[in-house]
Design a protein around this motif. Structure first.
Motif, mmCIF file in Angstrom:
data_model
loop_
_atom_site.group_PDB
_atom_site.id
_atom_site.type_symbol
_atom_site.label_atom_id
_atom_site.label_comp_id
_atom_site.label_asym_id
_atom_site.label_seq_id
_atom_site.Cartn_x
_atom_site.Cartn_y
_atom_site.Cartn_z
ATOM 1 N N PHE A 11 0.837 -1.194 0.000
ATOM 2 C CA PHE A 11 0.000 0.000 0.000
ATOM 3 C C PHE A 11 0.872 1.245 0.000
ATOM 4 O O PHE A 11 2.046 1.206 0.393
ATOM 5 N N ASP A 12 0.273 2.346 -0.439
ATOM 6 C CA ASP A 12 0.923 3.645 -0.385
ATOM 7 C C ASP A 12 0.763 4.188 1.027
ATOM 8 O O ASP A 12 -0.355 4.239 1.558
ATOM 9 N N SER A 13 1.863 4.607 1.636
ATOM 10 C CA SER A 13 1.802 5.082 3.019
ATOM 11 C C SER A 13 0.944 6.329 3.167
ATOM 12 O O SER A 13 0.511 6.657 4.271
ATOM 13 N N ARG A 14 0.664 7.018 2.055
ATOM 14 C CA ARG A 14 -0.191 8.193 2.107
ATOM 15 C C ARG A 14 -1.672 7.833 2.046
ATOM 16 O O ARG A 14 -2.528 8.628 2.438
ATOM 17 N N ALA A 15 -1.978 6.599 1.551
ATOM 18 C CA ALA A 15 -3.370 6.145 1.447
ATOM 19 C C ALA A 15 -3.417 4.639 1.700
ATOM 20 O O ALA A 15 -3.589 3.841 0.768
ATOM 21 N N PRO A 16 -3.247 4.214 2.944
ATOM 22 C CA PRO A 16 -3.154 2.781 3.237
ATOM 23 C C PRO A 16 -4.437 2.010 2.946
ATOM 24 O O PRO A 16 -4.386 0.794 2.710
ATOM 25 N N ASP A 17 -5.580 2.663 2.954
ATOM 26 C CA ASP A 17 -6.839 1.956 2.714
ATOM 27 C C ASP A 17 -7.002 1.519 1.270
ATOM 28 O O ASP A 17 -7.857 0.673 0.967
ATOM 29 N N ALA A 18 -6.214 2.059 0.386
ATOM 30 C CA ALA A 18 -6.325 1.730 -1.032
ATOM 31 C C ALA A 18 -5.322 0.661 -1.459
ATOM 32 O O ALA A 18 -5.025 0.524 -2.654
ATOM 33 N N GLY A 19 -4.802 -0.103 -0.511
ATOM 34 C CA GLY A 19 -3.784 -1.096 -0.830
ATOM 35 C C GLY A 19 -4.356 -2.377 -1.396
ATOM 36 O O GLY A 19 -5.574 -2.592 -1.447
ATOM 37 N N VAL A 20 -3.462 -3.246 -1.850
ATOM 38 C CA VAL A 20 -3.833 -4.559 -2.380
ATOM 39 C C VAL A 20 -3.090 -5.618 -1.579
ATOM 40 O O VAL A 20 -2.165 -5.317 -0.819
ATOM 41 N N GLY A 21 -3.496 -6.885 -1.761
ATOM 42 C CA GLY A 21 -2.853 -7.940 -0.994
ATOM 43 C C GLY A 21 -3.179 -9.314 -1.517
ATOM 44 O O GLY A 21 -3.856 -9.477 -2.548
ATOM 45 N N ALA A 22 -2.679 -10.310 -0.800
ATOM 46 C CA ALA A 22 -2.893 -11.701 -1.210
ATOM 47 C C ALA A 22 -2.812 -12.608 0.012
ATOM 48 O O ALA A 22 -2.089 -12.320 0.970
ATOM 49 N N ARG A 23 -3.561 -13.696 -0.048
ATOM 50 C CA ARG A 23 -3.441 -14.757 0.948
ATOM 51 C C ARG A 23 -2.376 -15.743 0.469
ATOM 52 O O ARG A 23 -2.367 -16.129 -0.699
ATOM 53 N N VAL A 24 -1.495 -16.133 1.370
ATOM 54 C CA VAL A 24 -0.332 -16.917 0.954
ATOM 55 C C VAL A 24 -0.329 -18.339 1.508
ATOM 56 O O VAL A 24 0.552 -19.126 1.177
ATOM 57 N N GLY A 25 -1.273 -18.692 2.361
ATOM 58 C CA GLY A 25 -1.379 -20.074 2.824
ATOM 59 C C GLY A 25 -0.397 -20.478 3.894
ATOM 60 O O GLY A 25 -0.246 -21.675 4.174
ATOM 61 N N GLY A 26 0.281 -19.521 4.503
ATOM 62 C CA GLY A 26 1.226 -19.830 5.576
ATOM 63 C C GLY A 26 1.674 -18.561 6.270
ATOM 64 O O GLY A 26 1.464 -17.447 5.764
ATOM 65 N N ASP A 27 2.284 -18.711 7.437
ATOM 66 C CA ASP A 27 2.812 -17.551 8.146
ATOM 67 C C ASP A 27 4.003 -16.983 7.382
ATOM 68 O O ASP A 27 4.890 -17.736 6.950
ATOM 69 N N VAL A 28 4.042 -15.684 7.239
ATOM 70 C CA VAL A 28 5.128 -15.028 6.512
ATOM 71 C C VAL A 28 6.386 -15.001 7.382
ATOM 72 O O VAL A 28 6.350 -14.567 8.535
ATOM 73 N N GLU A 29 7.492 -15.475 6.833
ATOM 74 C CA GLU A 29 8.782 -15.444 7.526
ATOM 75 C C GLU A 29 9.625 -14.254 7.079
ATOM 76 O O GLU A 29 10.244 -13.575 7.892
ATOM 77 N N ALA A 30 9.674 -14.000 5.781
ATOM 78 C CA ALA A 30 10.473 -12.892 5.235
ATOM 79 C C ALA A 30 9.895 -12.496 3.890
ATOM 80 O O ALA A 30 9.171 -13.268 3.245
ATOM 81 N N LEU A 31 10.214 -11.280 3.463
ATOM 82 C CA LEU A 31 9.782 -10.816 2.141
ATOM 83 C C LEU A 31 10.785 -9.806 1.603
ATOM 84 O O LEU A 31 11.498 -9.142 2.345
ATOM 85 N N ARG A 32 10.832 -9.685 0.262
ATOM 86 C CA ARG A 32 11.745 -8.762 -0.402
ATOM 87 C C ARG A 32 11.125 -8.282 -1.716
ATOM 88 O O ARG A 32 10.580 -9.077 -2.490
ATOM 89 N N TRP A 33 11.217 -6.963 -1.963
ATOM 90 C CA TRP A 33 10.935 -6.448 -3.292
ATOM 91 C C TRP A 33 12.050 -6.914 -4.234
ATOM 92 O O TRP A 33 13.200 -7.046 -3.832
#
Length: 579
Positions: free
Chosen positions: A385-407
């Motif tokens: 999401f954009d930090s200026r408008a967090p309500d307009a963000g997108v996302g996904a269900r990943v089927g497990g607990d998130v351990e790490a992420l990277r752009w």
């Protein structure tokens, strides 16, 4: 728990000060530390007062009848310290004056007269004993600097200066280490040309460290920034700092160019008027449960452990944090971190985002679009999401607990997520829905490890090369390539190795060498691995290296470099290669 390293961070070459300065606790620093630590001092004062009142109520205070100290009004407790007091204790019923000896009687002796002990200390002429018989002319000097006859004098300050020197060709590696219940930051120097890794200095931490993030922006409360406030030099605008997230709901920022520091340059999230750090038991009465109540979240500060940190490299004064209190917070390092209440301009965090329903494990800014954040949570979702408008963000269900992420630095809209079920998933943010209940297909899914993929990093030098580490104790390097015929991504394993660090908690690519990465884990060991030393890796990645204009240097250590010790070889060569 013997020890572990929870996180590793690189410092690129040429950033660190060549000659780090020693910490000086002068009046100005004492005033700064007192201001930052006032909550701890105030809490300690209150605890002492409460303990004192409790002791008085039980009749065991310092003024009680059962106190250890005697009553000052009791004259029997006074001690006569007359200098003429007798050396021997004489019974009160005995006359201390000795009776006169009988006339003609021989004084009673103790049988030692024959040894003439009364004359024992008198000097006697001693025979000569060679060239050193006359020692009266010898003079004692407190140190070598005062002795005029010693010309080879060691300059301790110069020697220490040389030992602490960091060359422009050296990298620094910072590790968050806990061993024998003692937590600290350990700073290592990696000499790539000499294939050498050694400890430089360490910084003590008050709580268990969970995550690290390097930044070059001097916080507003940093002594370096205060001293150079009137200067336009780089010292006032740049620096060498490390942000630390711990089990405490606070973020500490330390200068890496100061050794033996006693207190961080800035502490984010320390409340002044609340007891946010005092755990409250769930039960009441005598039987209180071991678990504690979930503390109400605050917009001004975290109320639980800080699990992830990300520094904005474009807007350099911004730092994002992810917490177990289910929130993501945005901090401005140009603002006074003092918190005087809940919310309000200039108080605590700049923004607070409630985009998840469980612990937020990881957060990262998008380098191509510096207002966009990527977050991952134990609610098994990722959000961008954009930090200026967090309500307009997108996302996904990943089927497990998130351990790490990277752009993905090579694709502004692509990112990787590692999960506790052993999978690594790649997404295109442009294809994600705003409603999490809608389908959110991944571009590809990789079964990377047997167990949680606790470490993940994307190579910033070579396109399509990622490194993963898991609780199966193995570090793996993967090659992601586009299939020209199908247009789909093809992922292949380049190399894997057990580096002997135990369960892998952190893997990080070097900011300077294209195929060098650092890894650490549950054995509290740090290893630097140059995969370019492996012939198979060179063959697979040779074309990509040439495309990126990178040239590999031949290494003599077999590719793995650790800290030398008496018990193990400095090469740290443990485990084998899977090609």
């Amino acid at each position: 728990m013997s020890g572990l390293i929870s996180s590793v961070a690189w410092v690129r070459r040429g950033v660190a000060t060549r000659h780090p300065q020693k910490y000086v606790l002068d009046d100005q620093e004492l005033e700064r530390v007192s201001a930052l630590a006032r909550i701890e001092l105030e809490d300690a004062r209150k605890e002492l007062e409460a303990a004192h009142k409790a002791a008085e109520s039980m009749g065991k205070g310092a003024e009680g009848d059962e106190a250890d100290d005697a009553d000052e009004n009791d004259e029997s407790a006074w001690v006569d310290e007359d200098v003429d007091a007798m050396d021997e204790d004489v019974p009160m019923d005995q006359d201390p004056t000795p009776a006169p000896a009988a006339e003609g009687a021989k004084p009673a002796g103790d049988g030692l007269d024959q040894y003439h002990l009364d004359d024992y200390d008198e000097d006697e002429a001693m025979p000569g004993m060679g060239p050193f018989s006359n020692i009266k002319g010898l003079t004692y000097y407190r140190n070598n600097d005062e002795d005029p006859y010693i010309t080879l004098k060691e300059d301790e300050e110069e020697q220490e200066r040389e030992e602490l020197e960091v060359l422009p060709t050296d990298n620094l590696l910072v590790v968050a280490k806990t061993e024998d219940e003692i937590s600290q930051l350990e700073v290592y120097v990696y000499e790539e040309s000499e294939e050498n890794l050694y400890a430089h200095h360490d910084l003590m931490l008050p709580s268990f460290p969970l995550c690290l993030e390097w930044l070059d922006f001097p916080p507003i409360t940093s002594p370096a920034r205060t001293q150079n406030a009137s200067s336009s030099s780089d010292a006032a605008q740049f620096g060498n700092f490390i942000a630390v997230g711990t089990l405490d709901p606070e973020i500490e920022i330390w200068s890496l160019d100061t050794v033996e520091a006693m207190y961080p340059d800035m502490v984010l999230g320390r409340p002044d008027k609340t007891a946010a750090h005092v755990p409250t038991p769930l039960g009441t009465g005598k039987k209180k449960r071991k678990k504690t109540k979930a503390r109400p979240t605050s917009t001004a500060h975290h109320v639980d452990a800080v699990l992830g940190l990300s520094w904005n490299r474009t807007h350099r004064n911004l730092l994002a944090s992810a917490s177990a209190d289910k929130t993501v917070k945005l901090w401005d390092l140009n603002r006074d971190p003092t918190i005087n209440g809940e919310g309000g301009e200039g108080e605590g965090a700049l923004r607070s985002f409630d985009v998840h329903k469980d612990k937020v494990q990881a957060v990262q800014w998008n380098q191509a679009d510096p207002t966009v954040l990527l977050t991952g949570s134990y609610d098994r979702t990722v959000r961008t999401f954009d930090s200026r408008a967090p309500d307009a963000g997108v996302g996904a269900r990943v089927g497990g607990d998130v351990e790490a992420l990277r752009w993905d630095p090579w694709e502004p809209h692509g990112f990787y997520v590692s999960l506790d079920n052993g999978l690594v998933v790649n997404f295109d943010a442009r294809a994600l829905p705003s409603d999490l209940d809608s389908p959110s297909p991944a571009r590809f899914t990789l079964s990377a490890h047997d167990g949680p993929v606790s470490a993940l990093d994307v190579n910033p030098h070579v396109r399509g090369v990622i490194a993963t580490g898991g609780t199966d104790k193995v570090v793996k390097v993967w090659n992601v390539a586009d299939d020209q015929d199908t247009g789909k991504r093809q992922v292949s394993l380049v190399i894997s190795r057990d580096l002997g660090v135990g369960k892998v908690f952190s893997t990080s690519w070097s900011p300077d060498d294209p195929l060098t990465l650092a890894a650490a884990g549950s054995k509290a060991k740090l290893q630097v691995w140059d995969i370019g030393a492996n012939a198979g890796a060179r063959k697979v990645l040779g074309s990509k290296l040439a495309e990126a204009g990178k040239v590999l240097k031949e290494k003599q250590s077999g590719g793995v470099i650790g800290v030398a010790s008496d018990e193990e070889d400095s090469s740290g060569d443990e485990g084998g290669d899977d090609e």
